[in-house]
Design a protein around this motif. Structure first.
Motif, PDB file in Angstrom:
ATOM      1  N   THR A 304       0.835  -1.208   0.000  1.00 57.64           N
ATOM      2  CA  THR A 304       0.000   0.000   0.000  1.00 57.64           C
ATOM      3  C   THR A 304       0.866   1.253   0.000  1.00 57.64           C
ATOM      4  O   THR A 304       0.633   2.191  -0.770  1.00 57.64           O
ATOM      5  CB  THR A 304      -0.882   0.011   1.270  1.00 57.64           C
ATOM      6  N   MET A 305       1.898   1.281   0.863  1.00 59.27           N
ATOM      7  CA  MET A 305       2.735   2.476   0.943  1.00 59.27           C
ATOM      8  C   MET A 305       3.576   2.632  -0.314  1.00 59.27           C
ATOM      9  O   MET A 305       3.632   3.722  -0.892  1.00 59.27           O
ATOM     10  CB  MET A 305       3.672   2.408   2.166  1.00 59.27           C
ATOM     11  N   GLY A 308       1.532   3.775  -3.228  1.00 59.90           N
ATOM     12  CA  GLY A 308       1.098   5.165  -3.038  1.00 59.90           C
ATOM     13  C   GLY A 308       2.245   6.139  -3.279  1.00 59.90           C
ATOM     14  O   GLY A 308       2.063   7.199  -3.884  1.00 59.90           O
ATOM     15  N   SER A 434      -0.314   7.301   5.004  1.00 60.48           N
ATOM     16  CA  SER A 434      -1.235   6.493   4.215  1.00 60.48           C
ATOM     17  C   SER A 434      -2.623   7.158   4.127  1.00 60.48           C
ATOM     18  O   SER A 434      -3.118   7.630   5.153  1.00 60.48           O
ATOM     19  CB  SER A 434      -1.359   5.116   4.872  1.00 60.48           C
ATOM     20  N   PRO A 435      -3.269   7.206   2.983  1.00 57.24           N
ATOM     21  CA  PRO A 435      -2.796   6.812   1.654  1.00 57.24           C
ATOM     22  C   PRO A 435      -1.824   7.855   1.091  1.00 57.24           C
ATOM     23  O   PRO A 435      -2.155   9.033   1.021  1.00 57.24           O
ATOM     24  CB  PRO A 435      -4.081   6.745   0.814  1.00 57.24           C
ATOM     25  N   ALA A 436      -0.644   7.345   0.694  1.00 51.77           N
ATOM     26  CA  ALA A 436       0.479   8.252   0.393  1.00 51.77           C
ATOM     27  C   ALA A 436       0.192   9.193  -0.766  1.00 51.77           C
ATOM     28  O   ALA A 436       0.742  10.284  -0.829  1.00 51.77           O
ATOM     29  CB  ALA A 436       1.730   7.429   0.111  1.00 51.77           C
TER      30      ALA A 436
END
Ligand code: 3H9
Length: 692
Positions: A304-305, A308, A434-436
């Motif tokens: 996720t990171m 992003g 997050s969300p980056a």
């Protein structure tokens, strides 16, 4: 030096605002414009006027230093200039490029015509400073563009592009080269004897301003902008622009503007405006240090990171490679990135063309040598020191000499990570949130050995990526997470003593957070929160509430398992008696007699530890200024901007009271919870600062 330039070109007087850096409308500028208008009116050789700005930008509006002084503005006032513009018998054309914002746009709206360069941005962003447009903006914008567009634009403060402004009737033409086209436009207005249009007198769009429109909009705002003064007053003024005559609507706007100008919310937001700009500056970097060029980037980890962060580069048009050693995991990560872009396109925040262009910047790779050409590599793998050290050792072997080696760690020791390489000077923290691709904060972290040029580079990169960069020193949790630890722990202590999750969350949501601390835990996953707590470099005698651990053991992981501090139906949270039973059990075991806690106690006990730790962070030099702490908390942790951030709020609400709160916590919570020497010093001197 003149702040307004005057020149007559073939019968057209060009009045150019020239007040670096942003052509703010200081008293000297207003006086210069007034004088130029009088000169043009009196000159029989002048048939028309063009009002423009120097250095490629029109004006960013009122001088914020002058507004923030809270003093009555010295004449001539913006309203006097506007009266002169509207009274002019000679056509006046505003030539807009760069930014035409706030009082700058309001001046242009009082001209007879407006012509914009294709790239110009028009907006009334006063709401972002806790103000309303105070120089006729609510009246003229509404009468030109209609109440619906005015409601959207003025309550969000978001600037419009030139094509959109043309569509709405705020611009009469979009053309370039602007200087020549504006002169041509002005001459044509004379030659064709075009009627001189006064925005304040237009009525054609006002029938759209029905009571239903305003009722609907007020309802929408009630949830989104709860507690804020300016947005509600803007709606009132736009309604007045539809229903009252121009003079009455202007008087109402004036009164509302003054009310906002004298409000604590305006002071808090102005503090943040200047704090964000100050945060970009790092005083101990040698003057003249040039940031390293970043022409290409790489991200390690397609989670996720990682995904992003890659999107941040792609959105800025910087080619970025995403490394994941496992091809399937890479594909999963890239798929998520594609889904994110598709969602933006379907929401209308991005065009398909923009999404395609961004996606074309992202390349998936599965081997370290593919990172060899990148100017910056950001590691975004699992939050574990041994794992990160391995990654940096591997990276050191392939990254080109001179590349920036960055880690997205949220808590770990930058120096220990740097020690895994042969070039510790190149290693720096770039902590995204997050969300980056959405969150604004970029908390850059310098280790003791990070090269100043590398620091300058990541600070400049933050601005280029459209982020709000802040520099932190190296310690457990840096600025934001070091403070957050207290906030999370205290929420659970409050539960042990007698509060319910609903009460704790309600109090903080009423304070202005989008979500209270326990709802946030449920969103992030209680198992994740528990794991982070276990891995922190905290003192051995740190006291925890066992509530989080019990929640995880009971399978109450949060939204993802449908049960956490609440029961969930979709995303709707529902109070759950089982949670209260679990909490009561903990209270019993710890011998705590539960009691009713007041809302103010809950608020102060959650916020005082933030201010306390923030004071230590400033004193230790981990943050360069108290304003940096505020910028971090507002942009990364959802602290309401209109409260100014924890340090500003602490000062305004009274440090003595917060010290008393902390004194009551220390005996049960432990020494770290007592008022710090730094906080006591701030209370005595009136300012947070470095250790003497
Ligand atoms: C208003 O107009 C009220 C009226 O309705 C009614 C009046 C009666 N004044 O942001 P940057 C400084 S309220 C003084 O880094 P960018 C800024 O502090 C106003 N100074 O550049 C910085 O200084 P430093 C409504 C200002 O290119 C330098 O300029 N207008 C002002 O990233 C460069 O700024 C707004 O809210 C100002 N108005 O962005 C617009 N504006 O170098 C506020 C900037 O010492 N401004 N400075 O750190 C902005 O949004 C951005 O600055 C802008 C440029 C987009 C213009």
């Amino acid at each position: 030096m003149a702040v307004v330039n005057y020149r007559v070109i073939s019968g057209v007087a060009r009045i150019e605002i020239d007040n670096p850096p942003v052509n703010a409308l200081s008293q000297a500028v207003r006086a210069g414009v007034a004088e130029a208008l009088a000169r043009a009116a009196a000159d029989p050789g002048v048939a028309a006027l063009v009002l423009s700005g120097a250095r490629g930008t029109f004006s960013a509006g009122a001088d914020l230093h002058e507004v923030a002084s809270g003093e009555a503005m010295a004449p001539p006032l913006a309203s006097e200039l506007q009266a002169a513009l509207e009274a002019s018998r000679k056509p006046v054309v505003a030539a807009l490029e760069g930014h035409a914002l706030g009082g700058g746009l309001e001046l242009a709206l009082a001209c007879h015509f407006r012509i914009g360069a294709p790239g110009c941005r028009l907006g009334l962003p006063e709401v972002k400073l806790g103000l309303i447009p105070g120089a006729g903006g609510t009246l003229r914008f509404t009468r030109l563009a209609g109440p619906e567009a005015a409601l959207e634009s003025l309550t969000s403060g978001v600037a419009l592009t030139a094509p959109r402004a043309l569509e709405l009737g705020l611009l009469d033409a979009v053309a370039e080269p602007l200087a020549e086209e504006a002169l041509t436009f002005a001459r044509a207005a004379v030659d064709e004897a075009r009627p001189l249009k006064l925005a304040a007198q237009l009525k054609s769009r006002l029938s759209a301003g029905t009571p239903e429109l305003f009722a609907r909009f007020r309802e929408r705002l009630a949830g989104r902008l709860r507690g804020q003064l300016a947005p509600a007053l803007i709606v009132d003024c736009i309604e007045a622009a539809c229903t009252q005559d121009a003079a009455e609507a202007l008087a109402r706007e004036r009164a509302a503007f003054l009310r906002c100008r004298d409000s604590e919310q305006h002071r808090a937001l102005t503090h943040l405006f200047f704090a964000e700009r100050a945060a970009r500056k790092v005083p101990d970097i040698p003057p003249g240090t040039e940031p390293l060029p970043v022409r290409s980037a790489a991200v390690i980890g397609a989670g996720t990171m990682g995904g992003g962060i890659a999107m941040c580069f792609a959105n800025a048009g910087i080619p970025v490679s995403v490394l994941e050693l496992n091809a399937e995991a890479l594909e999963r990560g890239l798929q998520q990135v594609r889904r994110n872009y598709a969602a933006s396109v379907s929401r209308g925040s991005l065009s398909q063309g923009q999404a395609d262009a961004a996606l074309a910047c992202i390349r998936g790779v599965t081997e370290y040598p593919s990172l060899a050409g990148a100017d910056i590599v950001i590691e975004a793998v699992f939050e574990s020191l041994p794992v990160k050290k391995d990654v940096f050792a591997a990276l050191d072997a392939v990254a080109r000499e001179g590349a920036i080696l960055a880690t997205n760690t949220s808590t770990l020791d930058i120096d220990a990570i740097a020690a895994a390489t042969r070039r510790p000077g190149a290693v720096v923290g770039t902590h995204f949130f997050s969300p980056a691709h959405i969150m604004k904060l970029m908390e850059n972290v310098r280790g003791p050995r990070t090269d100043p040029q590398v620091i300058a580079s990541v600070m400049a990169l933050g601005t280029r990526l459209g982020k709000v960069p802040v520099l932190a020193g190296n310690c457990d949790g840096f600025i934001g997470n070091r403070m957050l630890g207290f906030y999370g722990l205290e929420a659970e202590f409050l539960l042990e003593e007698g509060a319910t999750p609903e009460q704790v969350d309600r109090v903080m949501e009423e304070f202005g957070f989008a979500m209270g601390p326990l709802a946030v835990r449920d969103l992030a996953g209680n198992d994740v929160g528990f794991m982070i707590r276990k891995n922190r470099r905290l003192p051995a005698d740190e006291r925890f509430s066992p509530i989080l651990e019990r929640m995880v053991a009971a399978g109450r992981l949060g939204q993802k398992s449908g049960r956490g501090f609440y029961r969930y139906e979709g995303r709707t949270r529902i109070a759950d008696p089982e949670v209260v039973a679990l909490i009561e059990e903990v209270s019993r075991e710890r011998g705590i007699v539960r009691r009713r806690l007041g809302d103010e106690e809950i608020r102060d006990r959650l916020l005082a530890p933030l201010v306390n730790e923030g004071a230590r962070i400033v004193e230790e030099g981990i943050a360069l200024r108290p304003g940096d702490v505020d910028v971090v908390y507002v942009n990364g942790y959802g602290f309401p901007a209109w409260r100014g951030g924890p340090m500003h709020w602490g000062q305004v609400s009274g440090l003595a009271r917060l010290i008393a709160t902390l004194e009551r916590l220390a005996p049960t919570h432990g020494e770290r919870w007592g008022p710090s020497a730094a906080l006591r010093r701030a209370a005595a001197t009136g300012a947070f600062g470095r250790a003497p």
